[in-house]
Design a protein around this motif. Structure first.
Motif, PDB file in Angstrom:
ATOM      1  N   ALA A  62      10.559 -24.980 -45.984  1.00 11.65           N
ATOM      2  CA  ALA A  62      10.639 -24.173 -47.210  1.00 11.65           C
ATOM      3  C   ALA A  62      10.207 -22.729 -47.011  1.00 11.65           C
ATOM      4  CB  ALA A  62       9.788 -24.816 -48.303  1.00 11.65           C
ATOM      5  N   THR A  87       5.744 -25.818 -54.358  1.00 10.71           N
ATOM      6  CA  THR A  87       6.745 -26.684 -55.020  1.00 10.71           C
ATOM      7  C   THR A  87       7.851 -25.913 -55.747  1.00 10.71           C
ATOM      8  OG1 THR A  87       5.384 -26.771 -57.010  1.00 10.71           O
ATOM      9  CG2 THR A  87       5.089 -28.559 -55.416  1.00 10.71           C
ATOM     10  N   LEU A  90      11.247 -21.132 -52.375  1.00  8.57           N
ATOM     11  CA  LEU A  90      11.957 -21.428 -51.124  1.00  8.57           C
ATOM     12  C   LEU A  90      12.412 -20.108 -50.506  1.00  8.57           C
ATOM     13  CD1 LEU A  90      13.477 -23.549 -49.273  1.00  8.57           C
ATOM     14  CD2 LEU A  90      15.431 -23.239 -50.814  1.00  8.57           C
ATOM     15  N   THR A  92      14.991 -18.234 -48.189  1.00  4.22           N
ATOM     16  CA  THR A  92      16.385 -18.504 -47.803  1.00  4.22           C
ATOM     17  C   THR A  92      16.906 -17.420 -46.860  1.00  4.22           C
ATOM     18  OG1 THR A  92      17.190 -17.237 -49.689  1.00  4.22           O
ATOM     19  CG2 THR A  92      16.909 -19.623 -50.007  1.00  4.22           C
ATOM     20  N   THR A 101      23.355 -22.559 -52.025  1.00  2.00           N
ATOM     21  CA  THR A 101      22.504 -23.757 -51.987  1.00  2.00           C
ATOM     22  C   THR A 101      22.210 -24.265 -53.395  1.00  2.00           C
ATOM     23  OG1 THR A 101      21.540 -22.859 -49.978  1.00  2.00           O
ATOM     24  CG2 THR A 101      20.317 -24.626 -51.040  1.00  2.00           C
ATOM     25  N   MET A 249      13.894 -27.543 -57.792  1.00  3.78           N
ATOM     26  CA  MET A 249      13.586 -27.108 -56.422  1.00  3.78           C
ATOM     27  C   MET A 249      13.644 -28.277 -55.437  1.00  3.78           C
ATOM     28  SD  MET A 249      13.144 -24.763 -54.359  1.00  3.78           S
ATOM     29  CE  MET A 249      12.684 -23.186 -55.064  1.00  3.78           C
ATOM     30  N   ARG A 250      13.259 -29.454 -55.910  1.00  2.17           N
ATOM     31  CA  ARG A 250      13.343 -30.635 -55.014  1.00  2.17           C
ATOM     32  C   ARG A 250      14.778 -30.831 -54.524  1.00  2.17           C
ATOM     33  NH1 ARG A 250       9.326 -33.589 -58.055  1.00  2.17           N
ATOM     34  NH2 ARG A 250      10.926 -34.364 -59.434  1.00  2.17           N
ATOM     35  N   LYS A 253      15.916 -27.912 -52.181  1.00  2.82           N
ATOM     36  CA  LYS A 253      15.380 -28.072 -50.810  1.00  2.82           C
ATOM     37  C   LYS A 253      16.146 -29.125 -50.019  1.00  2.82           C
ATOM     38  CE  LYS A 253      10.617 -26.528 -51.606  1.00  2.82           C
ATOM     39  NZ  LYS A 253       9.213 -26.985 -51.760  1.00  2.82           N
ATOM     40  N   LYS A 254      16.633 -30.154 -50.713  1.00  2.00           N
ATOM     41  CA  LYS A 254      17.409 -31.187 -49.997  1.00  2.00           C
ATOM     42  C   LYS A 254      18.643 -30.562 -49.355  1.00  2.00           C
ATOM     43  CE  LYS A 254      16.283 -35.038 -53.090  1.00  2.00           C
ATOM     44  NZ  LYS A 254      16.848 -35.944 -54.127  1.00  2.00           N
ATOM     45  N   HIS A 256      19.073 -27.222 -48.769  1.00  3.45           N
ATOM     46  CA  HIS A 256      18.627 -26.179 -47.828  1.00  3.45           C
ATOM     47  C   HIS A 256      18.280 -26.775 -46.466  1.00  3.45           C
ATOM     48  CE1 HIS A 256      16.599 -22.442 -46.576  1.00  3.45           C
ATOM     49  NE2 HIS A 256      15.651 -23.225 -46.094  1.00  3.45           N
ATOM     50  N   GLN A 257      17.639 -27.943 -46.464  1.00  3.76           N
ATOM     51  CA  GLN A 257      17.173 -28.474 -45.167  1.00  3.76           C
ATOM     52  C   GLN A 257      18.320 -28.871 -44.246  1.00  3.76           C
ATOM     53  OE1 GLN A 257      14.583 -31.847 -45.480  1.00  3.76           O
ATOM     54  NE2 GLN A 257      16.019 -33.033 -46.705  1.00  3.76           N
ATOM     55  N   CYS A 262      15.256 -24.108 -41.524  1.00  2.41           N
ATOM     56  CA  CYS A 262      14.293 -23.053 -41.857  1.00  2.41           C
ATOM     57  C   CYS A 262      14.861 -21.696 -41.463  1.00  2.41           C
ATOM     58  CB  CYS A 262      12.941 -23.286 -41.195  1.00  2.41           C
ATOM     59  SG  CYS A 262      12.972 -23.080 -39.412  1.00  2.41           S
TER      60      CYS A 262
END
Ligand code: PMP
Ligand code: GLN
Length: 378
Positions: A62, A87, A90, A92, A101, A249-250, A253-254, A256-257, A262
């Motif tokens: 993140a 939390t 993020l 980017t 994203t 955000m959860r 992030k899924k 983004h990962q 990163c």
């Protein structure tokens, strides 16, 4: 073999096209929005120093914790919004990746997303790629939201409205009343979220930029995107951030990962340290001086300059010079007059051509001087 394009209507962007033309014809490039002056020597020094440190491997997905903390502080100092950097934040690879994203994570197939035209070019494709429908609504004559038209277009199918303030390409900033209308809209449509593109958040002039971060109602219903590219004159670094309520955000992030995992470690480590010293409140004045210089030097031209309240773009009408369409006129300006600009109609889904060009004034004094001399001869 059967193969069909997922993005049949997408070609090369106008920014690439005009920057290439500027190069080919050795013209002054006021088209693509990027500063042409050196970055802060302090940032240069920090990067040099950081290359000797142990900052070259993967960082947490993140974002580098030190940078997350700094961005959290920045948001608090600027908007008095307290976010939980672990939390709700993020880092980017720029705002473009952030927007892509967010759309992948939030918008479902069959849903609708409102885009306000003229609009920046990276909003539509991610919507099409998820099988959702972009709904392009024109801004009013002054490039502010037409709330009646927006309301008429929103329904229970609308997942997202994408807003951009300060606005590219018009340089307009939203008024308090626009935020009130947006608050009413999200209250009336409980599934509607706002994707607020605030990449020019620190580049505003006489009228202060108001952010969704400042509204108790909107901050819980918005995903905010920003870019260090604009704030620290480093558009090529491609580092930005997203702020979103934890629930969203959860999901962000899924995506983004698996899209980037990163973001560049050297850039993040350098920015985390640089942010200890830099004062973003000076950025508005810095660009205001450039805007004023550009406007003053264009005073005797035949272009009609429109108001510019933020961003690093100045719009100008050329209707008294030519009745060519704006794309043709912009191309001729490169070839015959040696200045590259961006025609405004390409930001409109309906191609609406109001005979307006966009000039980027994020340039050094000499470039502004030379470009305006050429433009005043037209
Ligand atoms: N949104 C707007 C309004 C922009 O002007 C830009 C480009 N400068 C972006 C998003 C993309 O920013 P980035 O270069 O950080 O991807
Ligand atoms: N944001 C820049 C502009 O509006 C363009 C960046 C790009 O070329 N993708 O000019």
């Amino acid at each position: 073999m059967y193969f069909s394009s997922k993005l049949p209507n997408v070609g090369t962007t106008i920014f690439t096209t005009m920057s290439k033309m500027a190069q080919d014809y050795d013209a002054i490039n006021l088209s693509q929005g990027f500063p042409n002056f050196p970055i802060d020597p302090l940032l240069q020094e920090i990067v040099q120093k950081k290359t000797l440190e142990n900052v070259h491997q993967y960082v947490p997905m993140a974002g580098l914790p030190a940078l997350l903390d700094k961005v959290g502080e920045l948001i608090f100092n600027q908007y008095q919004r307290q976010i939980d950097a672990t939390t709700e934040l993020l880092i980017t690879a720029g705002a473009t990746q952030a927007i892509f994203t967010v759309v992948q994570a939030i918008v479902q197939k069959g849903e609708e997303v409102i885009i306000l035209d003229p609009s920046y070019d990276c909003y539509e494709s991610p919507i099409i790629l998820v099988g959702a429908k972009p709904i392009r609504i024109p801004l009013n004559e002054d490039f502010l939201p037409d709330w009646k038209k927006i309301r008429d277009a929103v329904s229970s199918k609308t997942r997202l409205i994408i807003t951009n303030n300060p606005h590219n390409p018009s340089g307009k900033v939203w008024h308090k009343e626009d935020f009130k209308e947006l608050e009413k809209l999200v209250n009336d449509f409980p599934n509607l979220m706002v994707l607020s593109d605030e990449v020019y958040e620190f580049i505003h002039f006489e009228n202060k930029h108001l952010s969704v971060n400042c509204s108790e109602i909107l901050k819980n219903r918005s995903i905010v995107v920003s870019s260090f590219g604009k704030t620290f004159h480093i558009t090529g670094w491609k580092v930005g951030y997203v702020v979103a309520p934890e629930l969203f955000m959860r999901e962000i992030k899924k995506v983004h990962q698996f899209l980037v995992f990163c973001v560049n470690s050297l850039a993040q480590a350098s920015l985390a340290e640089y942010m200890n010293y830099v004062d973003v409140s000076k950025l508005g004045k810095f660009y205001q001086n450039k805007r004023d210089d550009f406007r003053l030097k264009m005073k005797n031209s035949r272009f009609e300059l429109l108001p510019c309240e933020g961003s690093y773009f100045q719009l100008a009408k050329y209707a008294t010079i030519s009745n060519e369409n704006d794309v043709e006129f912009a191309k001729r300006l490169v070839i015959e007059n040696g200045v590259a600009t961006i025609p405004l109609s390409v930001f409109n889904a309906n191609g609406d051509d109001r005979k307006i060009l966009r000039f980027c004034f994020a340039k050094d004094d000499k470039t502004i001087q030379q470009a305006t001399e050429k433009l005043c001869k037209i």
